[in-house]
Write a protein that holds these residues in place. Structure first.
Motif, short mmCIF file in Angstrom:
data_model
loop_
_atom_site.label_atom_id
_atom_site.label_comp_id
_atom_site.label_asym_id
_atom_site.label_seq_id
_atom_site.Cartn_x
_atom_site.Cartn_y
_atom_site.Cartn_z
N VAL A 338 -4.38 0.19 -23.65
CA VAL A 338 -4.32 1.90 -22.64
C VAL A 338 -4.99 1.63 -22.51
N ALA A 339 -6.28 0.78 -23.65
CA ALA A 339 -7.40 0.88 -23.78
C ALA A 339 -8.49 0.63 -22.92
N ILE A 340 -7.54 -0.83 -22.23
CA ILE A 340 -8.65 -1.42 -21.32
C ILE A 340 -8.48 -1.37 -20.34
N LEU A 341 -7.36 -1.08 -19.89
CA LEU A 341 -6.72 -1.15 -18.43
C LEU A 341 -7.78 0.26 -17.70
N PRO A 342 -7.89 -0.83 -16.39
CA PRO A 342 -8.40 0.43 -15.49
C PRO A 342 -8.54 1.42 -15.40
N ARG A 343 -9.44 2.27 -14.94
CA ARG A 343 -9.47 3.50 -15.10
C ARG A 343 -8.48 4.17 -13.55
N SER A 344 -8.78 3.37 -12.70
CA SER A 344 -8.42 3.41 -11.50
C SER A 344 -6.54 3.20 -11.24
N ARG A 345 -6.01 2.72 -12.04
CA ARG A 345 -4.58 2.35 -12.31
C ARG A 345 -3.85 3.45 -12.58
N SER A 346 -2.89 3.62 -11.30
CA SER A 346 -1.50 4.44 -11.43
C SER A 346 -0.27 3.59 -10.94
N THR A 347 0.78 4.57 -11.18
CA THR A 347 1.93 3.80 -9.91
C THR A 347 1.44 4.26 -9.08
N HIS A 348 1.49 4.83 -8.15
CA HIS A 348 0.92 5.20 -6.60
C HIS A 348 0.45 3.60 -6.20
N VAL A 349 1.19 3.29 -4.79
CA VAL A 349 0.89 1.82 -4.46
C VAL A 349 0.19 2.18 -3.55
N PRO A 350 -1.35 1.86 -3.21
CA PRO A 350 -1.99 1.84 -2.27
C PRO A 350 -1.56 1.30 -0.87
N ASN A 351 -1.96 2.21 -0.02
CA ASN A 351 -1.53 0.49 1.28
C ASN A 351 -2.66 0.14 2.15
N ASP A 352 -2.47 -0.30 2.75
CA ASP A 352 -3.10 -1.75 3.23
C ASP A 352 -4.84 -0.89 3.42
N GLY A 353 -5.30 -0.18 4.18
CA GLY A 353 -5.71 0.74 4.65
C GLY A 353 -7.37 0.51 2.70
N ASP A 354 -6.63 1.30 2.20
CA ASP A 354 -6.98 1.28 0.85
C ASP A 354 -7.65 0.43 0.25
N MET A 355 -6.67 -0.60 0.21
CA MET A 355 -6.90 -1.97 -0.50
C MET A 355 -8.20 -2.43 0.22
N GLU A 356 -8.31 -2.56 1.86
CA GLU A 356 -9.42 -2.71 2.48
C GLU A 356 -10.73 -2.05 2.24
N GLU A 357 -10.44 -1.12 1.57
CA GLU A 357 -12.10 0.24 1.59
C GLU A 357 -12.17 -0.14 -0.02
N SER A 358 -11.21 -0.59 -0.64
CA SER A 358 -12.04 -0.01 -2.37
C SER A 358 -12.45 -1.91 -2.45
N GLY A 359 -11.46 -2.94 -1.76
CA GLY A 359 -11.70 -4.38 -1.96
C GLY A 359 -11.77 -5.01 -2.70
N SER A 360 -12.81 -5.55 -4.05
CA SER A 360 -12.12 -6.02 -5.19
C SER A 360 -12.61 -4.83 -5.98
N GLY A 361 -12.55 -3.64 -5.70
CA GLY A 361 -13.03 -3.27 -6.88
C GLY A 361 -12.19 -2.10 -7.70
N TYR A 362 -11.29 -2.54 -6.24
CA TYR A 362 -9.64 -1.81 -6.92
C TYR A 362 -9.12 -1.73 -7.66
N SER A 363 -8.96 -1.50 -8.69
CA SER A 363 -8.21 -1.37 -10.26
C SER A 363 -8.44 -2.78 -11.03
N GLY A 364 -10.04 -2.70 -11.22
CA GLY A 364 -10.83 -4.43 -11.69
C GLY A 364 -10.56 -4.23 -13.14
N LEU A 365 -10.81 -5.02 -13.85
CA LEU A 365 -9.93 -5.02 -14.74
C LEU A 365 -11.81 -5.52 -15.52
N ARG A 366 -12.97 -4.97 -16.55
CA ARG A 366 -14.25 -5.60 -16.87
C ARG A 366 -13.81 -6.46 -17.29
N GLU A 367 -15.08 -7.14 -17.22
CA GLU A 367 -15.12 -8.35 -17.79
C GLU A 367 -15.29 -8.97 -19.17
#
Length: 1210
Positions: A338-367
């Motif tokens: 849980v400590a390394i999970l991206p902070r924005s993760r949840s069981t909510h499934v965003p739609n395609d518009g959400d994906m396009e807006e957030s781009g690669s930053g959505y649910s991104g795992l830190r390097e």
């Protein structure tokens, strides 16, 4: 051990101070901490030390000062004042008494007449009685432990449970163990303390007062421990005690954990110690717990893996307990996840518009978390797949969130995505709800979209896109076992995955994400891997293309893959990738075999000849081996293309029957193309790269041996060792770099000015011998074109030998082109005027062209050696050529023959049989013609006969000088003169003799390779004058003994005569039992023919073979009786025919009978001249005499030769 929770344990600081005897740190301890260590400190202060140094004296004063203010020291001093020797004797007596009484506690020597409980007795007793009470109780527990057979029990002991007297009991216990170590071994005491309440506290105090026993106590407790500590109360108490010990001495915790793994005992202790371990640096990429459990489950020790897996399985069967080490471990792993999970993760499934807006930053795992996330994924795969862990709903939810997160475009990110994808395939049950399934599909779509970006940004050749493609292809072809193998190899562990569990993933892949047409179209657009080699690991585009080729997807959907394969073959380097050879094999199969019988045209296109030539133009130049300019393609590419061509041609020949049935005839590569490929040069280069080429070198050798046997001559391999060995290498290394370099024109001019330019030509040739075969290639044309000039007289032999050496060196890198140039250069001068130039194909069709050279070559041994080498090669090449030609045309011609032979019974199979027989007959005619021509070359010319050349000299040392003497005195046909015994001019060191030796060596090899050639040649026959040479010079000619009986059965007298003459020489050369039996048969045949032949035939048959009887008797004396009987019978037959014509016939018969009965009487004692002198007759008298008369006299002379040679041998 919750019963000792309120007690104070020894701190790590105090234990380290005791361990190092740091008086300053001991002085800093609080009174409660110091109280626990008093037994050891008091003994240290009172006992005489072994260390007599001044520094210890000062430290001892400090210890005394430290103890002076502690009241409990007095009681410990009193305990030390007891007579421990007497105490030990009483204790041993009590042990013996207990042993005799069977362990009952009826009587006690140490303690007697207890009026109150142990606690009250202990309170009111003096120090000695306290020691006795404690020792008695401890011995009772130790005895019970020894008799328990491993079953755990908890001993209720008032003495060890009273909180008021715990410290005093601990003091007594420490003093007893220190003073009575042989009676109370510390490991046994530690084992006994586990069976009483507060045992872990007593154990820690005991070890703290004897700090150097820490490892010994821990190892003993671990060895005696249970394999699964969580299963029993005893195991949990043992684990807790050892955990307390390691908390007291944390520096040894990892060593104790290693002991646990080594013994495969107490798995919970290992996990607990890992949970307690606090690393010095908190920023480690992977936590100690993940590293430890991963090492156990993914290590190479199967025993450890099974042991820990059992711990996981057994732990799950019990209800969830917060005190369970397994649940503590699972909780800790979940917290880390849980400590390394991206902070924005949840069981909510965003739609395609959400994906396009957030781009690669959505649910991104830190390097900085990617490596740790990959390690956690592998650990959970091992726990679930190997150890059988059943994740809770919370664990499954968080795992799915982590797997579908999107890492940065780094090599570690590529690895994380690959692991996540394989974990989804391995454990599809993690996806249970429609929302989770939609989340997975979106993540897979993201993988497809971002694959090219990841590959370019991460700078890796093996990305997860190829794995997606490969899995999709496996799903389409229903190769679920291949998917399981792929998953296991990517995860790096063997997991039992049921194929039925992949049905949901198969539906998603084949219907929603990757249809087969999409897979095929996408695969051909994937870029090839640059500089592909075995050093590039992971799943590459080549894996996908190979699988699609095997499933025939390209031909099914009419997608051309030829260009992609050609580009990939051009982008290869060493070490060779293991998938390249299977890829070529699958590609060739897709070219020749249609995807379905219904559509025979559904095949891939072969690589064009121009594309192949482009690969070899830098290394091949205008022909085989010409190396000009910088190589554009690597040696790996050229070898792979060569393997493709040879394998394609072989498979084409093997598939002709099936292709004929489908009325398909794929195009074969032309002979002109094959002539321009430096086959031998490339194979020679591959020989030095065998380690880097894997199985490619051996595969090429197999194809060469089948299709180009003339490039696999044994003598060529031997010659290569001489050319590429250590000595030539050293000579080339010693060659100065500034040495004068000669050009081809200078070499040509030196040849043209022979013999005056002999010294200069010799210098040039000697310089060329220092070059490697590859560097000699530019000089090949100049060397071969001037060979005819070396046939002129007065050319030094050294030049010829050096040229032979250079030719053999060139033969290792460019044999085919070199052979053609040499054959054309050695043509007779009359042919050169007509400018007739032979090609490679001409020489394979008619190998005897090689022998149509200038006649002077036959008396030039260095050049004759070259001619024989080429002849042997072209004979083999002709066999392979005719076999391929027959195979190419047989099946198609059979279709036409079948149509034309309809209605004719027994005819359909006849053409095929006839073709094979005609081919074999042609090959036999070629071989026998070559042998006969070579045998004819061995005969001396008229000029050589005038000089005294004698082909029979090889056998002179075998026949012996006596036979020669007998010839001079005899009247037989061999007494033709003394010229045969004269030594030829120059002795045996002549060009003719050297040529004869070279030819005999080649014939020896040919007879070994195919004994039928020897049979055919000897059934054809050859001049009798060559028999001494062939029998002595060809070691394998002894095989003729096998078919001489068949030769004697021939109806032609000439063949029978030749067989008997051959047998006479074989008997002299090989005096074997088999030769004896064949000689007996020959004598029997002669006796039979004597009775059936007419007068004229009898004379022509027996006159040539009478001398052979001398050889039979000389080789096998037991044949004397049979031969003598035959000669007497022959004389009688002849005498009966001429009884009315010759007056001395009857006396001759009488002499023959006398010779038969008393052969010894014909020779004077001491080896003198014969007592029985034969009448001397002139040649005119014999020539004009009757044939039977001549035969009679020859019989008598033969008799005398036999007797003389036999008696001389005795």
């Amino acid at each position: 051990m919750a019963d000792s929770a309120g007690l104070q344990f020894v701190s790590p600081y105090a234990f380290e101070a005791m361990q190092k005897v740091d008086v300053v740190r001991l002085a800093a301890l609080s009174d409660p901490e110091l109280r626990l260590l008093l037994p050891c400190l008091v003994r240290m202060a009172l006992c005489a030390p072994a260390d007599q140094s001044q520094s210890w004296a000062q430290d001892k004063k400090l210890i005394l000062r430290l103890l002076s203010g502690v009241e409990a020291v007095n009681s410990i001093v009193a305990l030390l004042s007891v007579d421990f020797h007497a105490l030990e004797q009483d204790a041993r007596k009590e042990q013996q008494l207990r042993h005799k009484a069977g362990g009952s506690n009826g009587e006690s020597i140490l303690v007697s007449q207890l009026q109150h409980g142990l606690t009250l007795e202990f309170e009111h007793s003096d120090p000695l009685r306290r020691l006795r009470l404690t020792l008695s109780e401890l011995l009772a527990i130790m005895n019970k432990v020894a008799d328990s057979n491993g079953e755990f029990f908890l001993k209720s002991s008032e003495l060890f449970e009273s909180p008021v007297y715990l410290e005093e009991v601990a003091d007594v216990l420490c003093i007893l163990q220190a003073e009575l170590p042989s009676l109370l071994p510390i490991v046994d005491v530690a084992e006994a303390l586990l069976h009483v309440r507060n045992g872990d506290w007593f154990l820690c105090l005991l070890v703290a007062n004897v700090p150097d026993s820490f490892n010994e106590v821990c190892r003993g407790l671990i060895k005696n421990g249970e394999r699964q500590d969580e299963e029993s109360v005893g195991g949990r108490r043992r684990t807790e005690a050892l955990r307390q010990l390691c908390q007291m001495n944390p520096s040894q915790a990892l060593n104790i954990r290693a002991m646990v793994v080594e013994e495969c005992h107490l798995p919970g202790l290992g996990v607990a110690l890992t949970l307690d371990y606090k690393p010095d640096t908190a920023d480690e990429a992977v936590s100690p717990l993940v590293s430890y459990v991963s090492g156990l489950l993914l290590g190479t020790n199967s025993k450890v893996r099974t042991w820990f897996s059992m711990f996981i399985r057994n732990g799950q069967q019990r209800k969830r307990e917060s005190s369970s080490v397994l649940w503590q471990m699972r909780r800790q792993l979940l917290l880390e996840l849980v400590a390394i999970l991206p902070r924005s993760r949840s069981t909510h499934v965003p739609n395609d518009g959400d994906m396009e807006e957030s781009g690669s930053g959505y649910s991104g795992l830190r390097e900085e978390h990617v490596v740790k996330a990959s390690a956690l994924l592998r650990l959970y795969c091992a726990l679930m797949g190997i150890a059988g862990l059943r994740p809770t709903d919370e664990e499954a939810e968080q795992l799915l969130q982590l797997m579908t997160s999107r890492p940065p475009a780094t090599p570690a990110g590529v690895r994380f995505v690959s692991l996540s994808f394989c974990k989804l395939l391995a454990f599809p049950t993690l996806v249970s709800t429609p929302e989770q399934e939609q989340l997975m599909v979106m993540w897979l779509s993201w993988m497809i979209k971002e694959e090219e970006y990841f590959e370019s940004a991460a700078g890796v050749s093996a990305s997860f896109g190829e794995m997606l493609l490969l899995v999709a292809m496996y799903f389409h072809s229903n190769q679920l076992s291949s998917i399981i193998e792929l998953v296991c190899s990517t995860l790096g562990m063997k997991i039992a995955i049921k194929p039925s569990s992949l049905s949901k993933m198969k539906t998603i892949f084949t219907q929603e994400i990757f249809t087969e047409q999409v897979v095929t179209a996408h695969a051909v657009r994937v870029a090839v891997t640059n500089n592909l080699s075995a050093n590039i690991t992971g799943f590459l585009p080549i894996h996908c293309i190979y699988q699609l080729l095997r499933s025939r997807a390209f031909t099914k959907h009419k997608v051309s893959i030829k260009d992609w394969i050609y580009r990939q073959l051009c982008e290869t380097t060493t070490p060779i990738h293991t998938q390249l050879i299977p890829l070529i094999d699958a590609y060739i199969n897709s070219i020749l075999t249609p995807a379905s019988k219904a559509n025979p045209e559904a095949t891939n296109q072969p690589i064009t000849e121009q594309e192949i030539l482009n690969v070899f133009q830098s290394s091949a130049g205008q022909g085989e081996g010409s190396r000009g300019g910088r190589q554009r393609y690597s040696i790996t590419t050229q070898l792979l293309i060569l393997y493709y061509i040879l394998s394609y041609e072989e498979n084409l020949l093997a598939s002709t029957k099936q292709l004929a049935l489908m009325q398909r005839k794929p195009k074969s590569y032309s002979a002109a193309l094959m002539d321009q490929i430096p086959i031998k040069y490339l194979v020679t280069q591959a020989q030095g790269l065998q380690q880097e080429l894997g199985g490619l070198h051996s595969a090429l050798l197999r194809l060469l041996a089948t299709n180009y046997p003339h490039l696999c001559l044994v003598e060529d391999w031997v010659c290569e060792e001489e050319v590429t060995g250590t000595l030539p290498l050293l000579r080339r290394m010693m060659l100065p770099s500034n040495t004068c370099r000669y050009t081809q024109s200078q070499l040509h001019q030196a040849f043209q000015k022979l013999p005056s330019s002999s010294p200069r030509l010799m210098r040039i040739l000697e310089h060329l011998t220092l070059l490697s075969p590859g560097d000699l290639i530019p000089y090949a044309e100049a060397l071969t074109a001037s060979m005819a000039l070396l046939l002129e007289p007065a050319v030094p032999r050294r030049i010829l030998q050096t040229l032979n050496k250079l030719w053999m060196g060139l033969n290792t890198v460019m044999p085919r082109r070199l052979w053609v140039m040499t054959v054309n250069a050695l043509q007779p001068s009359a042919k050169l005027l007509r400018q007739q130039r032979y090609t490679q194909n001409d020489l394979m069709v008619d190998p005897l062209i090689v022998l149509r050279c200038d006649q002077r070559v036959y008396r030039c041994p260095p050049l004759m050696d070259i001619v024989l080498h080429m002849l042997n090669g072209y004979l083999l090449a002709s066999k392979a050529y005719l076999h391929c030609h027959l195979k190419e045309t047989a099946d198609f011609d059979r279709q036409n023959q079948t149509v034309s032979n309809l209605g004719v019974p027994g005819q359909p199979d006849t053409p095929e049989v006839t073709r094979e027989e005609l081919k074999n007959a042609l090959l036999a005619a070629q071989d026998s013609a070559a042998v006969q021509i070579l045998l004819e070359v061995c005969l001396p010319t008229t000029e050589e006969q005038q000089l005294g050349a004698n082909t029979e000299s090889l056998l002179r040392n075998i026949r012996g000088p006596l036979l020669g003497k007998s010839k001079q005195g005899s009247l037989g046909p061999r007494a033709s003169g003394s010229m045969e015994d004269a030594e030829p001019e120059g002795g045996l060191l002549s060009d003719l003799r050297e040529v004869q030796c070279l030819i005999c060596c080649l014939l020896h090899q040919m007879f070994i390779a195919d004994p039928n050639i020897a049979k055919l040649v000897h059934f054809q026959g050859y001049p009798q004058a060559l028999l001494p040479l062939t029998v002595a010079g060809i070691p394998s000619i002894h095989i003729c003994l096998d078919f001489i009986p068949e030769l004697l059965a021939q109806p032609q007298l000439e063949k029978q005569i030749f067989g008997i003459q051959l047998l006479s020489y074989l008997c002299t050369q090989y005096a074997l039992p088999k030769s004896l039996s064949v000689a007996r048969l020959a004598i029997s045949v002669m006796g039979t023919l004597l009775t059936v032949l007419t007068r004229a035939k009898r004379f022509s048959f027996f006159m040539p073979i009478l001398p052979c009887l001398v050889s039979f008797c000389q080789a096998f004396p037991p044949l004397y009786d049979d031969v003598a009987a035959l000669l007497v019978q022959m004389g009688q037959v002849c005498a009966s025919d001429v009884a009315t014509k010759a007056r001395d016939i009857d006396p001759l018969i009488a002499r023959l009978q006398y010779l038969k009965e008393k052969p010894q009487g014909t020779v004077a004692p001491g080896g003198g001249s014969s007592k029985l002198t034969l009448p001397q007759r002139t040649a005119e008298e014999l020539g004009g005499a009757d044939p039977d008369v001549q035969l009679c006299y020859c019989v008598e002379a033969t008799f005398m030769d036999i007797i003389t040679s036999t008696l001389h041998g005795l």
